[in-house]
Design a protein around this motif. Structure first.
Motif, PDB file in Angstrom:
ATOM      1  N   LYS A  35     -33.215  61.687  12.266  1.00 24.72           N
ATOM      2  CA  LYS A  35     -33.815  61.357  13.558  1.00 24.72           C
ATOM      3  C   LYS A  35     -34.351  59.935  13.509  1.00 24.72           C
ATOM      4  CE  LYS A  35     -35.202  66.124  14.497  1.00 24.72           C
ATOM      5  NZ  LYS A  35     -36.321  67.027  14.847  1.00 24.72           N
ATOM      6  N   GLY A  36     -34.301  59.274  14.656  1.00 25.13           N
ATOM      7  CA  GLY A  36     -34.837  57.930  14.777  1.00 25.13           C
ATOM      8  C   GLY A  36     -33.824  56.821  14.624  1.00 25.13           C
ATOM      9  N   CYS A  37     -32.564  57.120  14.321  1.00 27.21           N
ATOM     10  CA  CYS A  37     -31.546  56.080  14.138  1.00 27.21           C
ATOM     11  C   CYS A  37     -31.101  55.547  15.495  1.00 27.21           C
ATOM     12  CB  CYS A  37     -30.356  56.632  13.367  1.00 27.21           C
ATOM     13  SG  CYS A  37     -29.062  55.420  13.050  1.00 27.21           S
ATOM     14  N   VAL A  38     -31.120  54.246  15.639  1.00 30.88           N
ATOM     15  CA  VAL A  38     -30.738  53.602  16.909  1.00 30.88           C
ATOM     16  C   VAL A  38     -29.648  52.569  16.686  1.00 30.88           C
ATOM     17  CG1 VAL A  38     -32.906  53.995  18.123  1.00 30.88           C
ATOM     18  CG2 VAL A  38     -32.665  51.998  16.638  1.00 30.88           C
ATOM     19  N   GLY A  39     -28.832  52.750  15.675  1.00 26.98           N
ATOM     20  CA  GLY A  39     -27.733  51.817  15.462  1.00 26.98           C
ATOM     21  C   GLY A  39     -27.227  51.867  14.035  1.00 26.98           C
ATOM     22  N   ALA A  40     -25.959  51.524  13.873  1.00 22.83           N
ATOM     23  CA  ALA A  40     -25.330  51.402  12.555  1.00 22.83           C
ATOM     24  C   ALA A  40     -24.790  49.986  12.443  1.00 22.83           C
ATOM     25  CB  ALA A  40     -24.204  52.420  12.384  1.00 22.83           C
ATOM     26  N   ILE A  41     -25.243  49.256  11.436  1.00 25.87           N
ATOM     27  CA  ILE A  41     -24.897  47.842  11.274  1.00 25.87           C
ATOM     28  C   ILE A  41     -23.904  47.683  10.138  1.00 25.87           C
ATOM     29  CG2 ILE A  41     -26.873  47.435   9.740  1.00 25.87           C
ATOM     30  CD1 ILE A  41     -27.017  44.611  10.903  1.00 25.87           C
ATOM     31  N   ASP A  42     -22.986  46.749  10.319  1.00 25.40           N
ATOM     32  CA  ASP A  42     -22.008  46.432   9.288  1.00 25.40           C
ATOM     33  C   ASP A  42     -21.398  45.069   9.607  1.00 25.40           C
ATOM     34  OD1 ASP A  42     -20.553  46.628   7.028  1.00 25.40           O
ATOM     35  OD2 ASP A  42     -19.391  48.382   7.596  1.00 25.40           O
ATOM     36  N   GLY A  43     -20.628  44.528   8.668  1.00 21.97           N
ATOM     37  CA  GLY A  43     -20.006  43.225   8.825  1.00 21.97           C
ATOM     38  C   GLY A  43     -18.499  43.291   8.689  1.00 21.97           C
ATOM     39  N   LEU A  44     -17.832  42.295   9.255  1.00 16.02           N
ATOM     40  CA  LEU A  44     -16.372  42.205   9.224  1.00 16.02           C
ATOM     41  C   LEU A  44     -15.997  40.730   9.198  1.00 16.02           C
ATOM     42  CD1 LEU A  44     -13.445  43.421   9.632  1.00 16.02           C
ATOM     43  CD2 LEU A  44     -13.842  43.062  12.076  1.00 16.02           C
ATOM     44  N   VAL A  45     -14.985  40.378   8.399  1.00 19.20           N
ATOM     45  CA  VAL A  45     -14.436  39.025   8.361  1.00 19.20           C
ATOM     46  C   VAL A  45     -13.041  39.084   8.978  1.00 19.20           C
ATOM     47  CG1 VAL A  45     -13.746  37.084   6.919  1.00 19.20           C
ATOM     48  CG2 VAL A  45     -15.770  38.417   6.320  1.00 19.20           C
TER      49      VAL A  45
ATOM     50  N   ALA B 115     -14.166  34.204   9.847  1.00 23.94           N
ATOM     51  CA  ALA B 115     -15.588  34.123  10.179  1.00 23.94           C
ATOM     52  C   ALA B 115     -16.196  35.507  10.057  1.00 23.94           C
ATOM     53  CB  ALA B 115     -15.797  33.572  11.589  1.00 23.94           C
ATOM     54  N   ASN B 116     -17.476  35.556   9.688  1.00 18.70           N
ATOM     55  CA  ASN B 116     -18.174  36.814   9.456  1.00 18.70           C
ATOM     56  C   ASN B 116     -18.773  37.321  10.762  1.00 18.70           C
ATOM     57  OD1 ASN B 116     -20.302  38.766   8.665  1.00 18.70           O
ATOM     58  ND2 ASN B 116     -19.742  38.153   6.598  1.00 18.70           N
ATOM     59  N   VAL B 117     -18.457  38.556  11.104  1.00 17.19           N
ATOM     60  CA  VAL B 117     -18.953  39.209  12.319  1.00 17.19           C
ATOM     61  C   VAL B 117     -20.009  40.229  11.917  1.00 17.19           C
ATOM     62  CG1 VAL B 117     -18.355  40.617  14.330  1.00 17.19           C
ATOM     63  CG2 VAL B 117     -16.742  38.915  13.468  1.00 17.19           C
ATOM     64  N   GLN B 118     -21.185  40.142  12.511  1.00 19.92           N
ATOM     65  CA  GLN B 118     -22.247  41.126  12.322  1.00 19.92           C
ATOM     66  C   GLN B 118     -22.384  41.930  13.611  1.00 19.92           C
ATOM     67  OE1 GLN B 118     -24.243  41.695   9.360  1.00 19.92           O
ATOM     68  NE2 GLN B 118     -22.427  40.574   8.647  1.00 19.92           N
ATOM     69  N   ALA B 119     -22.266  43.252  13.489  1.00 21.87           N
ATOM     70  CA  ALA B 119     -22.252  44.097  14.684  1.00 21.87           C
ATOM     71  C   ALA B 119     -23.047  45.370  14.435  1.00 21.87           C
ATOM     72  CB  ALA B 119     -20.824  44.448  15.095  1.00 21.87           C
ATOM     73  N   ILE B 120     -23.650  45.863  15.510  1.00 20.36           N
ATOM     74  CA  ILE B 120     -24.351  47.152  15.526  1.00 20.36           C
ATOM     75  C   ILE B 120     -23.723  47.987  16.622  1.00 20.36           C
ATOM     76  CG2 ILE B 120     -26.560  48.330  15.889  1.00 20.36           C
ATOM     77  CD1 ILE B 120     -27.975  45.863  14.896  1.00 20.36           C
TER      78      ILE B 120
ATOM     79  N   SER C  59     -20.182  52.567  12.111  1.00 17.35           N
ATOM     80  CA  SER C  59     -19.889  51.149  12.312  1.00 17.35           C
ATOM     81  C   SER C  59     -18.525  50.777  11.741  1.00 17.35           C
ATOM     82  CB  SER C  59     -20.983  50.301  11.668  1.00 17.35           C
ATOM     83  OG  SER C  59     -21.087  50.580  10.279  1.00 17.35           O
ATOM     84  N   GLU C  60     -18.156  51.339  10.609  1.00 13.48           N
ATOM     85  CA  GLU C  60     -16.844  51.071  10.052  1.00 13.48           C
ATOM     86  C   GLU C  60     -15.741  51.638  10.940  1.00 13.48           C
ATOM     87  OE1 GLU C  60     -16.781  52.532   6.096  1.00 13.48           O
ATOM     88  OE2 GLU C  60     -18.542  51.380   5.451  1.00 13.48           O
TER      89      GLU C  60
ATOM     90  N   ALA D 291     -15.933  51.876  14.167  1.00 14.01           N
ATOM     91  CA  ALA D 291     -15.858  51.002  15.346  1.00 14.01           C
ATOM     92  C   ALA D 291     -15.002  49.778  15.059  1.00 14.01           C
ATOM     93  CB  ALA D 291     -17.269  50.589  15.765  1.00 14.01           C
ATOM     94  N   PHE D 292     -15.159  49.184  13.879  1.00 16.86           N
ATOM     95  CA  PHE D 292     -14.331  48.036  13.518  1.00 16.86           C
ATOM     96  C   PHE D 292     -12.866  48.444  13.391  1.00 16.86           C
ATOM     97  CE2 PHE D 292     -18.236  45.920  11.618  1.00 16.86           C
ATOM     98  CZ  PHE D 292     -18.287  44.960  12.609  1.00 16.86           C
ATOM     99  N   GLY D 293     -12.617  49.621  12.828  1.00  9.80           N
ATOM    100  CA  GLY D 293     -11.239  50.083  12.708  1.00  9.80           C
ATOM    101  C   GLY D 293     -10.573  50.295  14.055  1.00  9.80           C
ATOM    102  N   ILE D 294     -11.306  50.869  15.007  1.00 13.65           N
ATOM    103  CA  ILE D 294     -10.753  51.081  16.348  1.00 13.65           C
ATOM    104  C   ILE D 294     -10.506  49.750  17.040  1.00 13.65           C
ATOM    105  CG2 ILE D 294     -11.247  52.058  18.624  1.00 13.65           C
ATOM    106  CD1 ILE D 294     -12.850  54.239  17.208  1.00 13.65           C
ATOM    107  N   LEU D 295     -11.422  48.794  16.862  1.00  9.89           N
ATOM    108  CA  LEU D 295     -11.277  47.484  17.496  1.00  9.89           C
ATOM    109  C   LEU D 295     -10.012  46.775  17.020  1.00  9.89           C
ATOM    110  CD1 LEU D 295     -12.538  45.137  19.197  1.00  9.89           C
ATOM    111  CD2 LEU D 295     -13.631  44.387  17.086  1.00  9.89           C
ATOM    112  N   ILE D 296      -9.785  46.757  15.720  1.00 16.01           N
ATOM    113  CA  ILE D 296      -8.623  46.054  15.182  1.00 16.01           C
ATOM    114  C   ILE D 296      -7.336  46.802  15.507  1.00 16.01           C
ATOM    115  CG2 ILE D 296      -7.530  45.275  13.050  1.00 16.01           C
ATOM    116  CD1 ILE D 296     -10.292  44.786  11.919  1.00 16.01           C
TER     117      ILE D 296
END
Length: 446
Positions: free
Chosen positions: A186-196, A222-227, A315-316, A318-323
């Motif tokens: 409980k209390g989680c409001v986002g999952a953060i990760d990075g992608l190049v 370039a390094n992408v930081q996303a939540i 978050s991982e 989300a990056f997979g779906i985006l690419i």
């Protein structure tokens, strides 16, 4: 031209000038007589280059195009449904209108549906040559409409993390709580990760530090930081760091890091990240939580990592779906400058959110997507989980961020990384249900 029979040294300069011009005129007359002889034909004059006229091209008929494509074929070509395409066209159609439609020569003007079709086909991975032939426009004109549409999308939609919006944070927290088994976390409001993301080597005129964009994997980017939230939508998207930076340093360049360090995020909420963000657990006061990663994890710590992984892995995904959705990201981007490449990736992320929002809002009525998911999952869990286990999990396990096992672990002033683990603090608080995978030790790190 000087006459070799005259000594110009003893003549006045004006006389020398007169003789020189007279000799030049005589040479010209001799050349004219030589060209006017009947025995030698005159040289043909060079033909003037004909002025190129615009070729008449038949534009694509968009109405017939939609009729001939089924819903599945349309989604494969444009990465979205027909209804989502029409919604996107309504949002940015005003910015795509040609202010001077009668100025186009030869062919009919390019309409906003065709501009959006051109953009989506290129973002989906199509070649600009095939796109030009399909839509009936010149190959050089493709990029003109492509950048006009990309700029309209980037300016119309925004990605801003709601740090000070408590109502929105509660809706995000409900979605993550539904993802967690038995609503343990409980209390989680986002999952953060990075992608190049991949790009071709920047030019020296664009940046003086080209090698900073070379990642440890051997390609430039370039390094992408996303939540993202529980529905894989991007709540925060920043491209400020070059590809050689790891996730810890890349997140340090963002404005969100300063906001979290100023404790602007309410204390009952936190963001899930991998071990690359372990340094920010202390600096942000527990606003970022990472898995436990040290030798000889206890059973309670392994349980925490197991349920924590269910949130962090989003978050991982989300990056997979985006690419996978936008084929333009499958190969290195080559658009001249780093700024243009960043604009393309940001446009893809915003279109990713538009597609997911349209799917969630379609056919759901007035009920919110998060509330509907929470209601369905809660009813299913109540029928499967015994009351004793459900009460043991939900009562007293997490009462705000300060009482969570993870934050008690990280916010303890006596905590030392060299110690094994504060087992005494964790055993009294954690009552996790049994899990299947007992060999997981946490993970992540960029």
């Amino acid at each position: 031209m000087k006459d070799p029979h005259i000594n110009y040294r003893f003549l006045h300069p004006s006389v020398c000038r007169f003789l020189r011009f007279r000799r030049m005129n005589e040479r010209k007359m001799e050349s004219k007589r030589w060209h006017n002889r009947e025995s030698i034909p005159s040289l043909p004059r060079r033909k003037r280059r004909r002025q190129c006229t615009n070729k008449h091209r038949e534009r694509m008929n968009w109405k017939e195009r939609i009729k001939n494509l089924t819903d599945k074929q349309f989604r494969r070509r444009y990465r979205m449904s027909k209804d989502c395409f029409n919604y996107l066209l309504e949002q940015i159609g005003g910015q795509l209108e040609n202010p001077h439609p009668k100025m186009t020569r030869g062919s009919d003007p390019v309409t906003p549906p065709l501009m959006l079709s051109i953009t989506l086909r290129i973002l989906a991975g199509g070649s600009y040559l095939d796109v030009a032939d399909l839509h009936g426009i010149h190959e050089n004109t493709v990029w003109k409409y492509f950048w006009r549409c990309v700029t309209a999308i980037v300016n119309k939609f925004s990605i801003d993390y709601p740090v000070d919006n408590i109502e929105e944070l509660r809706r995000i927290e409900k979605g993550f709580r539904a993802v967690s088994t038995s609503q343990v976390m409980k209390g989680c409001v986002g999952a953060i990760d990075g992608l190049v993301y991949k790009m071709k080597a920047p030019k020296w005129s664009d940046t003086k530090q080209v090698q900073r964009y070379r990642s440890r994997k051997g390609y430039y980017g370039a390094n992408v930081q996303a939540i993202c939230d529980s529905y894989r939508r991007f709540l925060f998207f920043d491209i400020s760091a070059p590809g050689s930076s790891n996730d810890k340093h890349a997140f340090g360049f963002t404005k969100l890091r300063k906001q979290l360090e100023r404790r602007e995020l309410p204390s009952q909420f936190w963001i899930a990240g991998d071990n690359a963000y372990h340094e920010y657990v202390r600096t942000t006061g527990g606003s970022i939580v990472t898995p436990l990663n040290h030798a000889d994890l206890s059973e309670d710590e392994k349980n925490f990592n197991h349920y924590f992984r269910q949130l962090r892995i989003i978050s991982e995904c989300a990056f997979g779906i985006l690419i996978a959705r936008f084929g333009i990201l499958w190969k290195p981007l080559s658009f001249g400058t780093v700024r243009r490449c960043n604009t393309i990736v940001l446009c893809c992320a915003k279109l990713h959110n538009v597609i997911i929002n349209h799917k969630l809002n379609k056919g759901k009525g007035n009920m919110d997507a998060h509330e509907r998911s929470i209601k369905e999952i809660t009813e299913e869990m109540d029928s499967l989980i015994p009351e004793l286990l459900s009460s043991a999990v939900t009562e007293g396990v997490y009462e705000g961020r300060k009482n969570t096992a993870s934050c008690v672990y990280f916010n303890n002033p006596k905590y030392d990384r060299s110690r094994r683990s504060p087992v005494g603090m964790l055993n009294d608080r954690w009552n996790f249900p049994a899990r299947k995978n007992r060999d997981y030790n946490g993970g992540g790190g960029g």
